[in-house]
Design a protein around this motif. Structure first.
Motif, PDB file in Angstrom:
ATOM      1  N   GLU A   1     -58.515  -3.034  20.608  1.00 51.62           N
ATOM      2  CA  GLU A   1     -58.080  -2.057  19.622  1.00 51.62           C
ATOM      3  C   GLU A   1     -57.935  -2.765  18.276  1.00 51.62           C
ATOM      4  O   GLU A   1     -57.371  -3.865  18.203  1.00 51.62           O
TER       5      GLU A   1
ATOM      6  N   TRP B   1     -56.635  -2.197  14.376  1.00 53.38           N
ATOM      7  CA  TRP B   1     -56.044  -1.442  13.270  1.00 53.38           C
ATOM      8  C   TRP B   1     -56.681  -1.946  11.980  1.00 53.38           C
ATOM      9  O   TRP B   1     -56.687  -3.157  11.704  1.00 53.38           O
TER      10      TRP B   1
ATOM     11  N   ARG C   1     -58.446   1.879  15.292  1.00 57.77           N
ATOM     12  CA  ARG C   1     -57.202   2.567  14.993  1.00 57.77           C
ATOM     13  C   ARG C   1     -57.002   2.696  13.479  1.00 57.77           C
ATOM     14  O   ARG C   1     -57.437   1.829  12.713  1.00 57.77           O
TER      15      ARG C   1
ATOM     16  N   HIS D   1     -61.998   8.921  13.879  1.00 56.37           N
ATOM     17  CA  HIS D   1     -61.520   9.433  15.160  1.00 56.37           C
ATOM     18  C   HIS D   1     -62.513  10.432  15.748  1.00 56.37           C
ATOM     19  O   HIS D   1     -62.803  10.399  16.957  1.00 56.37           O
TER      20      HIS D   1
ATOM     21  N   GLN E   1     -53.837  12.147  15.059  1.00 59.22           N
ATOM     22  CA  GLN E   1     -54.238  10.851  15.606  1.00 59.22           C
ATOM     23  C   GLN E   1     -54.111   9.751  14.568  1.00 59.22           C
ATOM     24  O   GLN E   1     -53.715   8.620  14.883  1.00 59.22           O
TER      25      GLN E   1
ATOM     26  N   ASP F   1     -51.567   6.576  15.019  1.00 53.63           N
ATOM     27  CA  ASP F   1     -51.983   5.176  14.918  1.00 53.63           C
ATOM     28  C   ASP F   1     -51.083   4.417  13.950  1.00 53.63           C
ATOM     29  O   ASP F   1     -50.685   3.273  14.209  1.00 53.63           O
TER      30      ASP F   1
ATOM     31  N   GLU G   1     -47.747   3.796  15.612  1.00 52.09           N
ATOM     32  CA  GLU G   1     -47.839   2.735  16.615  1.00 52.09           C
ATOM     33  C   GLU G   1     -47.941   1.368  15.953  1.00 52.09           C
ATOM     34  O   GLU G   1     -47.382   0.388  16.452  1.00 52.09           O
TER      35      GLU G   1
END
Length: 236
Positions: free
Chosen positions: A4, A6, A39, A106, A164, A168, A171
């Protein structure tokens, strides 16, 4: 293996980071078993949708430095990108919101085209002066990446995938992400910054060896690739 990342399209280090990650994965023995999920992360969530300011002007105003100083700072980044085969034109790159671009990223995942969408957005933003907040521009870029026109139009005309993008970002806060790119491998290893290809490769092999043990392995980390440019830090 699940990776993942970011990142923000408006982050110059993220462009380099993606290129290095792609390179590392391409030479990884188990590349066909790697899933990469991109992300959302916005360095400046309050940026206006579209502006006429280029990134040299924005850096100058944001940090209270002269335009000449801003140009010199960005030129260092441009030279680093050139070594990776990437084009940066900070004199034409237009400051603006990346929120809708993240929504498209996304959406692109639903078609297996996240990487293609990321690449097209990075190249357009940093090398072609395309505005990330302009819907006509985003539509054209999404078509370039291979996404279906009618579905893209529907996404841009709605707030699809907005939740979403925000999830993200939330998170990232929970993970204490303070800058991008930020790579997480199987929720076990974190690689902050645009790490060298060799370090990413070592981390991939280390993570793989733990779930598919074949022997001892120790990865060597190097801080040289961490985000250092002000453009890749959270706004104060």
């Amino acid at each position: 293996m699940k990776i993942e990342v970011w990142s923000d399209i408006a982050c110059p280090w993220c462009y380099i980071g993606k290129h290095r990650l792609d390179t590392a994965i391409s030479s990884f023995a188990h590349a066909d078993e790697v899933e990469v999920v991109w992300r959302s992360y916005q360095l400046d969530p309050d940026a206006p949708r579209v502006t006429d300011k280029n990134l040299n002007q924005t850096l100058s105003e944001k940090h209270g430095i002269s335009l000449a100083q801003a140009v010199a700072m960005n030129d260092k980044m441009r030279r680093m990108g050139a070594k990776e085969g990437l084009i940066y034109r900070f004199d034409v790159a237009r400051y603006g919101s990346s929120f809708d671009a993240h929504r498209l990223i996304h959406f692109a995942r639903t078609h297996g085209l996240q990487s293609a969408m990321q690449n097209r957005l990075f190249a357009a933003y940093f090398g072609e002066g395309k505005a990330l907040g302009d819907h006509a521009t985003l539509l054209a870029l999404a078509l370039d990446a291979g996404l279906p026109e009618l579905e893209v139009r529907d996404v841009l005309a709605s707030d699809a995938f907005a939740d979403q993008v925000r999830a993200d970002a939330e998170e990232a806060r929970q993970l204490n992400v303070r800058g991008v790119p930020f790579v997480v491998i199987d929720r076990k290893y974190a690689l902050p910054g645009a790490q060298p290809v060799e370090v990413i490769g070592d981390a991939l092999r280390q993570a793989w060896s733990e779930t598919h043990p074949l022997g001892d392995f120790t990865a060597a980390a190097d801080a040289d690739g961490y985000c250092e440019a002000d453009a890749c830090k959270l706004p104060s």
